[in-house]
Structure formats: C-alpha cells, structure tokens
Design a protein around this motif. Structure first.
Motif, PDB file in Angstrom:
ATOM      1  N   LEU A 309       8.065 -12.986 -51.601  1.00 47.53           N
ATOM      2  CA  LEU A 309       8.451 -13.187 -50.191  1.00 47.53           C
ATOM      3  C   LEU A 309       7.214 -13.607 -49.402  1.00 47.53           C
ATOM      4  O   LEU A 309       6.266 -12.838 -49.272  1.00 47.53           O
ATOM      5  N   GLU A 313       7.018 -16.742 -40.761  1.00 43.30           N
ATOM      6  CA  GLU A 313       7.010 -16.683 -39.289  1.00 43.30           C
ATOM      7  C   GLU A 313       5.643 -16.307 -38.729  1.00 43.30           C
ATOM      8  O   GLU A 313       5.323 -16.625 -37.594  1.00 43.30           O
ATOM      9  N   ARG A 347      10.029 -18.006 -47.601  1.00 42.47           N
ATOM     10  CA  ARG A 347      11.180 -17.734 -46.749  1.00 42.47           C
ATOM     11  C   ARG A 347      11.116 -18.616 -45.511  1.00 42.47           C
ATOM     12  O   ARG A 347      10.063 -18.736 -44.876  1.00 42.47           O
ATOM     13  N   MET A 454      18.810 -14.410 -48.678  1.00 43.45           N
ATOM     14  CA  MET A 454      18.540 -12.982 -48.529  1.00 43.45           C
ATOM     15  C   MET A 454      19.850 -12.269 -48.255  1.00 43.45           C
ATOM     16  O   MET A 454      20.663 -12.714 -47.434  1.00 43.45           O
ATOM     17  N   GLU A 456      20.867  -9.277 -46.566  1.00 43.70           N
ATOM     18  CA  GLU A 456      20.363  -8.239 -45.671  1.00 43.70           C
ATOM     19  C   GLU A 456      21.328  -7.937 -44.531  1.00 43.70           C
ATOM     20  O   GLU A 456      21.029  -7.173 -43.637  1.00 43.70           O
ATOM     21  N   THR A 478      16.119  -5.022 -47.957  1.00 37.16           N
ATOM     22  CA  THR A 478      16.645  -3.679 -47.648  1.00 37.16           C
ATOM     23  C   THR A 478      16.270  -3.224 -46.232  1.00 37.16           C
ATOM     24  O   THR A 478      16.994  -2.445 -45.624  1.00 37.16           O
ATOM     25  N   ARG A 490      15.696  -1.276 -36.115  1.00 42.19           N
ATOM     26  CA  ARG A 490      14.531  -0.799 -36.866  1.00 42.19           C
ATOM     27  C   ARG A 490      13.271  -0.710 -36.007  1.00 42.19           C
ATOM     28  O   ARG A 490      12.284  -0.107 -36.397  1.00 42.19           O
TER      29      ARG A 490
HETATM   30  C1  PEP Z   1      13.870  -7.061 -45.258  1.00 45.92           C
HETATM   31  O1  PEP Z   1      14.604  -7.142 -44.261  1.00 45.92           O
HETATM   32  O2  PEP Z   1      13.985  -6.167 -46.117  1.00 45.92           O
HETATM   33  C2  PEP Z   1      12.811  -8.046 -45.476  1.00 45.92           C
HETATM   34  C3  PEP Z   1      12.127  -8.072 -46.592  1.00 45.92           C
HETATM   35  O3  PEP Z   1      12.526  -8.900 -44.470  1.00 45.92           O
HETATM   36  P1  PEP Z   1      11.716  -8.491 -43.144  1.00 45.92           P
HETATM   37  O4  PEP Z   1      11.167  -7.117 -43.337  1.00 45.92           O
HETATM   38  O5  PEP Z   1      10.669  -9.530 -42.980  1.00 45.92           O
HETATM   39  O6  PEP Z   1      12.764  -8.555 -42.100  1.00 45.92           O
END
Ligand code: PEP
Ligand code: MG
Length: 599
Positions: A309, A313, A347, A454, A456, A478, A490
């Motif tokens: 990964l 960005e 990505r 992805m 997610e 995850t 988050r």
């Molecule tokens: C994730 O969401 O688990 C991920 C690897 O991407 P990011 O933490 O960059 O959102």
C-alpha cells in the motif's frame, strides 16, 4: 534528584524503545552549528575564531547603528544598544573562551553551552521584562554563531563524539530533517535518541525518527530548560517520557529492559533475509505500507516482499500546488525502482475525510467558493474514489503517472473506498483512457498493470462477486472497514472506545472477503492496521490470508510469529473465533492463543 518530562513517544518497531545516554543540547536547527571536540593544539585557533566572530558582530551592530534614521522610533536604537551590551558581557564573550580551553571543545559548542547557561539565569528572573530578555541573548548569540559558521560546509555539522561507551540523547527545540539525515550515519555509533520541544506524532521529525530507527520523544515543552549538557537521561519512547538523572536502581531496571529489547531485536533482524512462511511451510507475503517514496528504504530494510500500500495522498497534502504528472511519475518510479521488481501497489488518491487538500489546491481543481470546506460528515462525503471520479483530470493525471512508473518496476493500481460496481467500471474506463493517452504520446508503460480494489466499505464486502469479476486483486482496508461497519468516525476521540477490530461483524466481513477471493483464485491482502498486529496473525492466517501489508516496522515481528504458526491449527482457531458472537470471548480466545505453546 531525578525528574521526568512527558511528550509524544516515537517508536520504530525495529529498534529498542529505550535509550540511555548523556544529553547533548543542540542549537536551534536553523543555525546548523558544528559541535566537536578539539585537540589542545587547536585551542588558540578556536579562541581566535571566537574573537573574530564577536568582532564581526560588534562591527555589524555598530554599522547598523550608524544607519538608524534620526526619525526612527527610540526602540530601534535601544534595541541595538541592548544587543551591543549583551555582546560585551564577559559572561558571553569571556566564558566561552574558558570553555574551549578547559573542555577542549570547538567555539560553536562552547558558545551554545554558555548561551543556555546565561538564558537559564535570565529565565529565572521574576521580573517579566528581564526574563524576556533571554530572547535577545539568543538573538545575539545566533548572530555570533552565524558569523562563526559562515563559509563552512554543512556536511560537517555533527554532534561531538561522546566518551567511550556512552551515547548521546540530542535535545533540541526542533531538528531540521536535513540535520537528522546527517545524524543517521552516526546513529549506530553514538546518537541513541532525541527529544524535541516541537513536533507531534505525525510531524516530519517523527516520520524521520521512525525511518532512522531512533527512539524519540517529541513535543516536550521546555525540554532544553529542564536538562543540562551532559545530564544522564533515559528516554522511554513507549511511554513518551524522558527521565532525567535517574537513581541507580531505576537506571539498572532500564538497562535491563534495554538489554532484553536489544537481544530480541537482534534475533528479529536475523529473519530479514528469510522467506516468510508458517511452521508447516506455507509461504506468506509480508508487504509494507508506505506514505512517501523515501519510506521504500524502510520496507527494504525490513525485508518486505513488496509495497502492499503506497498511500499517494501524502504527495498531495500540505501544498498549494498539486504535483503534476511528471512529479508524480518521479515519486512512483522511485519506489518501483527501489523495490527492484518486487510488487508495488500504488493506491489512487484517497483524499477527503481527515486527509484534506489546502484551500488553494482545492481552488486549483476548480472547487468553487460554494463548496463547503468543512463537510458535516467528511468520512461519508466526497472521499477517495468518489473524489477522483468527481475530478477526472486529477484522476487521469495520476493514472498516467502510475502507468508510466510500470515501465521501471512491477506496479499495481489499487482503488480505495469502493462501494458500487459502477465505481469499478468507471475506474476501469479511466484507466483505459489513461493508457490511450500514453499510447498517443508514445510513452512507455506496461499494458498488463492490474487494477485491484480496496474492500473497506461493508457494501463491497457484502457484494463481492461483482467486484471479483471486474478486478484483479483485493486489499482489505480494515481501518475503514471497522469505521464504516461500526459507524465510528475513526478520527473522533469521543467514540474511539467503540472502535473495535474484534467486533464479530468486522471479523465476519474480513473472513468472508478472504474466502470469496480465495475461491475465485483472486489474491487478497489485508493492508489495514490489523495486518501488523502480531496477536492477530494466527486469526488472519486461519481465515486463509496469505498476504499481509503493514507498517515496515512490524514486518519482522509478524514474520517471527508466522514461523511459530501452523495453518491447520490456525484454521481451527479462526473457525472457533468466528463461531463466537461475543467480543469479550473473542478477545479471551486471542489472548489465550498468543500464549499457547506452538503445537
Ligand atoms: C484502511 O482503511 O485500512 C487503509 C489501509 O487505508 P487508510 O488507513 O489509508 O484509510
Ligand atoms: Mg482506508
């Protein structure tokens, strides 16, 4: 008497989290002074340098004074008079000469030691006016130091060599990245860690500390005031603490912990060149997550099997002018080349939510004044693939840059935050268009670059077959899967306690994605934080996962854990965990499994 300071601890997984050493106070980073020990025969030379530098600054100030216009405010002359007075103070101009003679150190070092001593005296004064004069003392000394170092090569700026067997803990207001990189060469030898007053977990200093493998505590207010040159300190990066002048018993405990850490890390390093596999011989890919091209070095140092990964960005953030195709190409190609044929999963832009562009950069994309800067629900807003599809030129530019990088390495494209099949289809047509554009320009690229997605967002995890049909690989994010499954932002500290990676719903979505992918013979990776958690390795392995992607600092620890695991036992274990719908019981099962002797 021992004392303690607190800050943000920065740990690099491959290095000990404890450092024991003598304080070396670094001058403000912008000054870039050289600190080193000298031989007795060089004393006269150093003293002469000091004298010259003082004379130079005196002349400078006198010269400035002659140019003060008669109508200038009185403070200007007062300010110059004050600086002239400070410059002539024996504490500043005589003491450093004595320090050069008695301690055999160079002029800059002597001057900075004396600066700190004088400033401490000023800052102890109760009267606010006099206390704030320490700032003037600093400014004067900075001028002198500048006069001393002018014309010197920056490459020579290094801290002194400490006494035999001792290491240094650098304490500074801030450490400029260039300065840190120069220190790297000496990290093994004498710099054990560092403490800065500025910087936080995500500052560049923190990022560099991790990549240098040096434990650090950042954001320690007044660190330089609380310690003195040569103090014995213990830096505990795990706890984010700096213990100053610990007593003998404490020191012995820390030394013991440090020894244990060094031994286990040495054992880990031996695993670097070994293939990752389980005890029953099943090969597993351990890849690294990176944020900047330079991080590829950490991935290689950790013996990663590739980049799982590359969060591109970070190339776009904190700047007003977005990177153009060439700049992006250079960044992606740098990683592809560095990894020498090992896969590099790039990505596409995951901007939005907590990763935002500057206002000016947004305007350059044509985002109009009417668009709110702060969305009410940014994690559910225009983010990741949604953003890219909304700004076709931005997306196409990045896709062309990634495709071009495929001519110098093994590159794969990964699309974040997919929820709808039409997003996959639109993405694939954008990739096709980017290929056409390169073809028209007769620019080289590898026509077989696979596009993966992805997983997610629960919607994608629950409608996998449609994604599997159209994509070449999957990677489970995850971090976001937990956020979107549990409806926990988050980035919101007030609900952080509800963010639970062991929630049965999350585990079922992860297990399901791995199962459906494997049945379709489609490679599936986990690239969220869960993949780097040693204690979860058996669960993920048991779910059938064979590709883990994590912060480079975790690679060796996960590899070590995998060596002790058997896929058969892991599969039974995962099945048991998945049968439970009680997060507490799941946690207990995992705790028990971690301490279970290898069967
Ligand atoms: C994730 O969401 O688990 C991920 C690897 O991407 P990011 O933490 O960059 O959102
Ligand atoms: Mg994500």
């Amino acid at each position: 008497m021992s004392s303690e300071l607190a800050g943000v601890g920065i740990v690099s997984g491959a290095s000990p989290t404890i450092a024991i050493g003598r304080v070396h106070l670094l001058a403000p980073s912008e000054l870039e002074t050289r600190h080193y020990a000298i031989e007795r025969k060089d004393v006269l030379h150093e003293v002469a340098r000091l004298n010259n530098a003082f004379s130079l600054v005196r002349a400078e100030i006198d010269e400035l004074a002659t140019h003060v216009a008669p109508e200038a405010p009185g403070e200007v002359r007062a300010f110059l008079d004050l600086h002239r007075m400070i410059l002539d103070d024996p504490l500043l101009c005589d003491e450093p000469r004595d320090l050069v003679r008695s301690r055999l150190i160079n002029a800059e070092w002597a001057l900075s030691i004396q600066l700190e001593a004088v400033c401490k005296q000023f800052e102890a004064i109760e009267d606010e006016y006099f206390r704030s004069r320490s700032q003037d003392v600093r400014q004067v000394v900075e001028r002198v130091i500048r006069a001393l170092v002018s014309g010197r090569s920056a490459a020579a700026i290094l801290p002194p060599k400490p006494a035999d067997g001792e290491r240094l803990i650098l304490v500074a207001r801030d450490i400029a990245p260039t300065e840190m990189l120069r220190l790297k060469g000496r990290a093994e030898v004498d710099v054990a860690g560092f403490v800065t007053e500025l910087g936080g977990r995500n500052s560049h200093t923190a990022i560099l500390a991790r990549s240098l493998g040096l434990p650090a505590v950042l954001g320690v207010a007044n660190a330089r005031e609380a310690v003195a040159e040569g103090d014995l300190v213990v830096l505990d990066a795990e706890a984010g603490r700096l213990r100053i002048q610990p007593d003998a018993a404490e020191l012995a405990r820390y030394r013991q912990r440090l020894r244990a850490q060094v031994e286990s890390r040495l054992a880990l390093r031996k695993l670097k060149s070994k293939l990752a596999r389980t005890r029953d011989g099943i090969a597993v890919d351990l890849m690294a997550n990176i944020e900047m091209p330079e991080d590829a070095r950490d991935a290689l140092e950790a013996g990663a099997d590739g980049i799982g990964l590359f969060r591109t960005e970070f190339l776009f953030m904190n700047r007003d002018q977005l990177p153009d195709e060439d700049e992006q190409y250079e960044a992606y190609a740098k990683v592809a080349r560095a990894m020498k044929g090992k896969p590099v999963v790039i990505r596409t832009l995951d901007i939005g939510a907590d990763k935002v562009l500057t206002d000016k950069a947004r305007r350059s994309l044509g985002i109009t004044a009417g668009t709110p800067t702060v969305e009410s629900n940014p994690a559910l807003g225009l983010r990741a693939i949604r953003y890219c599809l909304a700004y076709p030129e931005l997306f196409l530019t990045q896709l062309r840059a990634i495709l071009r990088a495929s001519s110098v390495g093994t590159v794969r494209i990964l699309v974040p935050m997919l929820a709808h099949v039409h997003e996959v289809e639109q993405t694939l047509s954008f990739v096709a268009r980017a290929r056409e554009q390169l073809k028209e320009r007769k620019t080289k690229y590898d026509a077989r670059v696979p596009v993966g997605g992805m997983i997610e967002v629960p919607a994608a995890a629950l409608s996998l077959p449609a994604f599997v049909q159209r994509l070449k690989f999957l990677s489970i994010g995850t971090n976001d899967l937990i956020q979107y499954t549990l409806a926990i932002d988050r980035a919101d500290a007030s609900v952080a306690h509800l963010y639970d990676h062991l929630h049965p719903a999350v585990l079922h979505l992860v297990a399901r994605t791995i199962r459906v992918g494997s049945r379709a013979r489609m490679p599936v990776a986990v690239c969220g934080e869960m993949a780097g958690e040693v204690d979860l390795a058996e669960l993920l392995l048991g779910m059938g996962l064979r590709q883990f992607s994590m912060h480079p600092s975790q690679v060796l620890s996960v590899k070590e854990r995998l060596y002790s695991l058997s896929t058969k036992t892991a599969a039974k274990f995962a099945a048991r965990v998945l049968r439970s719908d009680d997060p507490l019981q799941i946690r207990k099962l995992i705790e028990k499994a971690v301490t279970r002797p290898a069967a």
